[in-house]
Design a protein around this motif. Structure first.
Motif, PDB file in Angstrom:
ATOM      1  N   ASN A  65       1.227  -1.158  -0.531  1.00  0.00           N
ATOM      2  CA  ASN A  65      -0.319  -0.173  -0.112  1.00  0.00           C
ATOM      3  C   ASN A  65       0.828   1.480  -0.151  1.00  0.00           C
ATOM      4  O   ASN A  65       0.088   2.336   0.193  1.00  0.00           O
ATOM      5  N   THR A  66       2.007   1.284   0.038  1.00  0.00           N
ATOM      6  CA  THR A  66       3.354   2.485  -0.630  1.00  0.00           C
ATOM      7  C   THR A  66       3.774   2.859  -1.598  1.00  0.00           C
ATOM      8  O   THR A  66       3.617   1.793  -2.506  1.00  0.00           O
ATOM      9  N   LYS A  67       3.207   3.652  -2.219  1.00  0.00           N
ATOM     10  CA  LYS A  67       3.602   4.413  -3.203  1.00  0.00           C
ATOM     11  C   LYS A  67       5.122   3.986  -3.825  1.00  0.00           C
ATOM     12  O   LYS A  67       5.776   4.387  -3.073  1.00  0.00           O
ATOM     13  N   THR A  68       4.668   3.689  -4.986  1.00  0.00           N
ATOM     14  CA  THR A  68       6.403   3.479  -5.583  1.00  0.00           C
ATOM     15  C   THR A  68       6.596   4.394  -6.479  1.00  0.00           C
ATOM     16  O   THR A  68       7.499   4.462  -7.630  1.00  0.00           O
ATOM     17  N   ALA A  69       5.963   5.541  -6.926  1.00  0.00           N
ATOM     18  CA  ALA A  69       6.146   6.735  -8.350  1.00  0.00           C
ATOM     19  C   ALA A  69       7.671   7.071  -8.253  1.00  0.00           C
ATOM     20  O   ALA A  69       8.029   6.972  -9.547  1.00  0.00           O
ATOM     21  N   LYS A  70       7.600   7.341  -6.378  1.00  0.00           N
ATOM     22  CA  LYS A  70       9.026   7.789  -6.863  1.00  0.00           C
ATOM     23  C   LYS A  70      10.383   7.079  -7.225  1.00  0.00           C
ATOM     24  O   LYS A  70      11.418   7.682  -7.835  1.00  0.00           O
ATOM     25  N   SER A  71      10.174   5.387  -7.414  1.00  0.00           N
ATOM     26  CA  SER A  71      11.275   4.880  -7.509  1.00  0.00           C
ATOM     27  C   SER A  71      10.957   4.541  -9.276  1.00  0.00           C
ATOM     28  O   SER A  71      12.278   3.566  -9.511  1.00  0.00           O
ATOM     29  N   LEU A  72      10.451   4.862 -10.093  1.00  0.00           N
ATOM     30  CA  LEU A  72       9.631   4.567 -11.017  1.00  0.00           C
ATOM     31  C   LEU A  72      10.556   5.618 -12.381  1.00  0.00           C
ATOM     32  O   LEU A  72      10.450   6.940 -11.331  1.00  0.00           O
ATOM     33  N   PRO A  73      10.520   5.387 -13.198  1.00  0.00           N
ATOM     34  CA  PRO A  73      10.793   6.940 -14.597  1.00  0.00           C
ATOM     35  C   PRO A  73      10.073   8.057 -14.236  1.00  0.00           C
ATOM     36  O   PRO A  73       9.024   8.034 -15.904  1.00  0.00           O
ATOM     37  N   ASN A  74       9.168   8.297 -13.308  1.00  0.00           N
ATOM     38  CA  ASN A  74       8.148   9.345 -13.227  1.00  0.00           C
ATOM     39  C   ASN A  74       8.453  11.171 -14.089  1.00  0.00           C
ATOM     40  O   ASN A  74       7.660  11.404 -14.152  1.00  0.00           O
ATOM     41  N   ASN A  75       9.109  11.189 -14.609  1.00  0.00           N
ATOM     42  CA  ASN A  75      10.192  12.326 -15.237  1.00  0.00           C
ATOM     43  C   ASN A  75       9.831  11.746 -16.819  1.00  0.00           C
ATOM     44  O   ASN A  75       8.732  13.022 -17.041  1.00  0.00           O
ATOM     45  N   GLU A  76       9.399  10.613 -17.459  1.00  0.00           N
ATOM     46  CA  GLU A  76       9.002  10.968 -18.339  1.00  0.00           C
ATOM     47  C   GLU A  76       7.315   9.968 -18.238  1.00  0.00           C
ATOM     48  O   GLU A  76       6.932  10.064 -19.334  1.00  0.00           O
ATOM     49  N   TYR A  77       6.368   9.470 -17.475  1.00  0.00           N
ATOM     50  CA  TYR A  77       5.898   9.066 -17.398  1.00  0.00           C
ATOM     51  C   TYR A  77       5.137   9.404 -15.814  1.00  0.00           C
ATOM     52  O   TYR A  77       5.271  10.292 -14.979  1.00  0.00           O
ATOM     53  N   THR A  78       3.608   9.823 -16.300  1.00  0.00           N
ATOM     54  CA  THR A  78       2.687  10.445 -15.421  1.00  0.00           C
ATOM     55  C   THR A  78       2.090   8.569 -14.760  1.00  0.00           C
ATOM     56  O   THR A  78       1.894   7.475 -15.177  1.00  0.00           O
ATOM     57  N   ILE A  79       2.532   8.500 -13.541  1.00  0.00           N
ATOM     58  CA  ILE A  79       2.358   7.016 -12.424  1.00  0.00           C
ATOM     59  C   ILE A  79       0.915   7.459 -12.251  1.00  0.00           C
ATOM     60  O   ILE A  79       0.663   8.285 -11.251  1.00  0.00           O
ATOM     61  N   LEU A  80      -0.124   5.815 -12.459  1.00  0.00           N
ATOM     62  CA  LEU A  80      -0.767   5.754 -11.625  1.00  0.00           C
ATOM     63  C   LEU A  80      -1.222   4.581 -10.504  1.00  0.00           C
ATOM     64  O   LEU A  80      -0.515   3.498 -10.787  1.00  0.00           O
ATOM     65  N   GLU A  81      -1.092   4.777  -9.655  1.00  0.00           N
ATOM     66  CA  GLU A  81      -1.514   3.049  -8.828  1.00  0.00           C
ATOM     67  C   GLU A  81      -3.000   2.940  -8.013  1.00  0.00           C
ATOM     68  O   GLU A  81      -3.509   3.659  -7.352  1.00  0.00           O
ATOM     69  N   GLU A  82      -2.857   1.399  -7.731  1.00  0.00           N
ATOM     70  CA  GLU A  82      -4.400   0.590  -7.181  1.00  0.00           C
ATOM     71  C   GLU A  82      -3.486   0.456  -6.301  1.00  0.00           C
ATOM     72  O   GLU A  82      -2.575  -0.580  -6.427  1.00  0.00           O
ATOM     73  N   GLU A  83      -3.318   0.400  -4.828  1.00  0.00           N
ATOM     74  CA  GLU A  83      -2.539  -0.113  -3.656  1.00  0.00           C
ATOM     75  C   GLU A  83      -2.976  -1.082  -3.617  1.00  0.00           C
ATOM     76  O   GLU A  83      -4.737  -1.697  -4.030  1.00  0.00           O
ATOM     77  N   GLY A  84      -2.316  -2.289  -2.467  1.00  0.00           N
ATOM     78  CA  GLY A  84      -3.007  -3.497  -2.595  1.00  0.00           C
ATOM     79  C   GLY A  84      -3.687  -3.458  -1.532  1.00  0.00           C
ATOM     80  O   GLY A  84      -4.048  -2.384  -1.195  1.00  0.00           O
ATOM     81  N   VAL A  85      -4.485  -4.298  -1.225  1.00  0.00           N
ATOM     82  CA  VAL A  85      -5.087  -4.881   0.208  1.00  0.00           C
ATOM     83  C   VAL A  85      -5.197  -5.811   1.249  1.00  0.00           C
ATOM     84  O   VAL A  85      -4.104  -6.524   0.755  1.00  0.00           O
ATOM     85  N   PRO A  86      -5.249  -5.492   1.899  1.00  0.00           N
ATOM     86  CA  PRO A  86      -4.275  -5.619   3.563  1.00  0.00           C
ATOM     87  C   PRO A  86      -5.601  -6.987   3.210  1.00  0.00           C
ATOM     88  O   PRO A  86      -6.408  -7.900   3.088  1.00  0.00           O
ATOM     89  N   MET A  87      -4.229  -8.895   3.466  1.00  0.00           N
ATOM     90  CA  MET A  87      -4.522  -9.742   3.971  1.00  0.00           C
ATOM     91  C   MET A  87      -5.814  -9.908   4.735  1.00  0.00           C
ATOM     92  O   MET A  87      -5.339  -9.698   5.568  1.00  0.00           O
ATOM     93  N   THR A  88      -6.545 -11.103   4.967  1.00  0.00           N
ATOM     94  CA  THR A  88      -8.024 -11.610   5.898  1.00  0.00           C
ATOM     95  C   THR A  88      -6.587 -11.635   6.864  1.00  0.00           C
ATOM     96  O   THR A  88      -5.490 -12.830   6.910  1.00  0.00           O
ATOM     97  N   ASN A  89      -6.899 -11.080   8.301  1.00  0.00           N
ATOM     98  CA  ASN A  89      -5.915 -11.742   9.483  1.00  0.00           C
ATOM     99  C   ASN A  89      -4.437 -11.688   9.481  1.00  0.00           C
ATOM    100  O   ASN A  89      -3.545 -12.255   9.357  1.00  0.00           O
ATOM    101  N   HIS A  90      -3.995 -10.683   8.914  1.00  0.00           N
ATOM    102  CA  HIS A  90      -2.869 -10.019   8.194  1.00  0.00           C
ATOM    103  C   HIS A  90      -2.070  -9.593   8.104  1.00  0.00           C
ATOM    104  O   HIS A  90      -3.186  -8.787   7.793  1.00  0.00           O
TER     105      HIS A  90
END
Length: 332
Positions: A38-63
């Motif tokens: 659920n952590t944003k990853t855009a800063k680690s990708l080539p965001n100077n050339e790309y607009t980065i869109l993210e759909e965060e992960g979903v929490p696992m049940t009881n974990h």
């Protein structure tokens, strides 16, 4: 377009390799599935050339861990009109949908919707059974052309998977029929889990892998398409058993002209010739006989090559003989 199942985005080394592969390919759109965070990853990708869109992960049940998660990058020379936010809850953490304005050579533009998808591998559980119906409904409401890519966790034929996956296969094929979608891998009739696998198993050398990372696009306005799985080199990404899949789609704009972002000419190509299987070895002999017949009927043996003109004539005629014989002998 470019897609890869990252199998998590924990390793910084993996992110560096993903960015290098993206920079090498420079796709108009890249789709990264299964971020497991659920952590944003855009800063680690080539965001100077790309607009980065993210759909965060979903929490696992009881974990404390997360599952699913999708990231999409859109090259900044393409106008991003809007991202759909009112998607069904069944698609949470698994689908990004965005409308792009594609300019055409006649000064106009049209809307093309792109979906980044990570489909569940077990689409029959209480948590996942609504995924394919919800995605089907979302795509069916499209008033214009669309493309969909990612780890769809589904195969269409036995040639794409050694065993299992029948439930996902049935749901995916039903989806294709309902939305009139063209699965790009279906344009490769000779595809095989031994050579074209996108996800490897533990015994990949013996039984091959599975072709589950896919691209699908609307059929009505489609002119041409291409898809293949890369083979290492600058596309290699560690800590994942998936390969990068690269695809191209060319659609006919509804208002005329050609899309400006097409970097290769439109080709109305015929279906590729299928190399005969072992049980069809007689086709090789048929091919030889057909070529000989054409050579004799056109008198190619009598042509003496002594200048450019005669060379080109012989080269052209012999090429015609090869192509027509191959199409007739192999049923292409």
């Amino acid at each position: 377009m470019f897609t890869l199942n990252r199998n998590g985005l924990v390793h910084s080394n993996k992110m560096a390799h993903i960015s290098a592969a993206i920079n090498y390919r420079r796709p108009h759109v890249f789709i990264l599935s299964e971020s497991k965070t659920n952590t944003k990853t855009a800063k680690s990708l080539p965001n100077n050339e790309y607009t980065i869109l993210e759909e965060e992960g979903v929490p696992m049940t009881n974990h404390h861990l997360y599952k699913w998660g999708v990231v999409m990058g859109i090259r900044k020379d393409i106008q991003n009109v809007q991202r759909l936010t009112n998607v069904d809850a069944a698609l949470k953490g698994q689908v990004i949908a965005v409308d792009l304005a594609l300019q055409t050579t006649n000064g106009m533009a049209y809307t093309h919707r792109v979906f980044g998808v990570y489909a569940p591998w077990d689409p029959g559980t209480d948590d996942t059974k609504e995924f394919w119906p919800a995605l089907m409904k979302l795509v069916q409401n499209m008033p214009t052309s669309w493309s969909l890519g990612g780890d769809l966790n589904a195969t269409t034929t036995a040639a794409e998977r050694a065993s299992g996956g029948s439930d996902a296969r049935d749901k995916f094929n039903a989806f294709l029929d309902a939305v009139d979608g063209h699965d790009l891998w279906s344009g490769r009739p000779d595809r095989s889990r031994y050579y074209d696998w996108t996800s490897s198993g533990q015994d990949v050398d013996k039984n091959g892998g599975s072709i589950i990372d896919r691209f699908v696009t609307s059929r009505e306005t489609l002119l041409d398409s291409e898809i293949y799985a890369t083979c290492g080199g600058k596309d290699f990404v560690p800590h994942t058993n998936h390969r990068v899949v690269v695809a191209s789609v060319i659609h006919c704009p509804p208002n005329g002209g050609r899309t400006l972002f097409v970097e290769k000419p439109v080709m109305f190509s015929k279906m590729r010739l299928k190399y005969p299987a072992k049980l069809e070895s007689h086709r090789h002999e048929s091919f030889c006989k057909l070529v000989d017949a054409h050579v004799n009927s056109e008198g190619l043996h009598d042509i003496c090559v002594n200048d450019d003109e005669t060379f080109i004539k012989l080269y052209t005629e012999f090429g015609k003989a090869m192509i027509s014989a191959a199409e007739e002998a192999t049923g292409g």
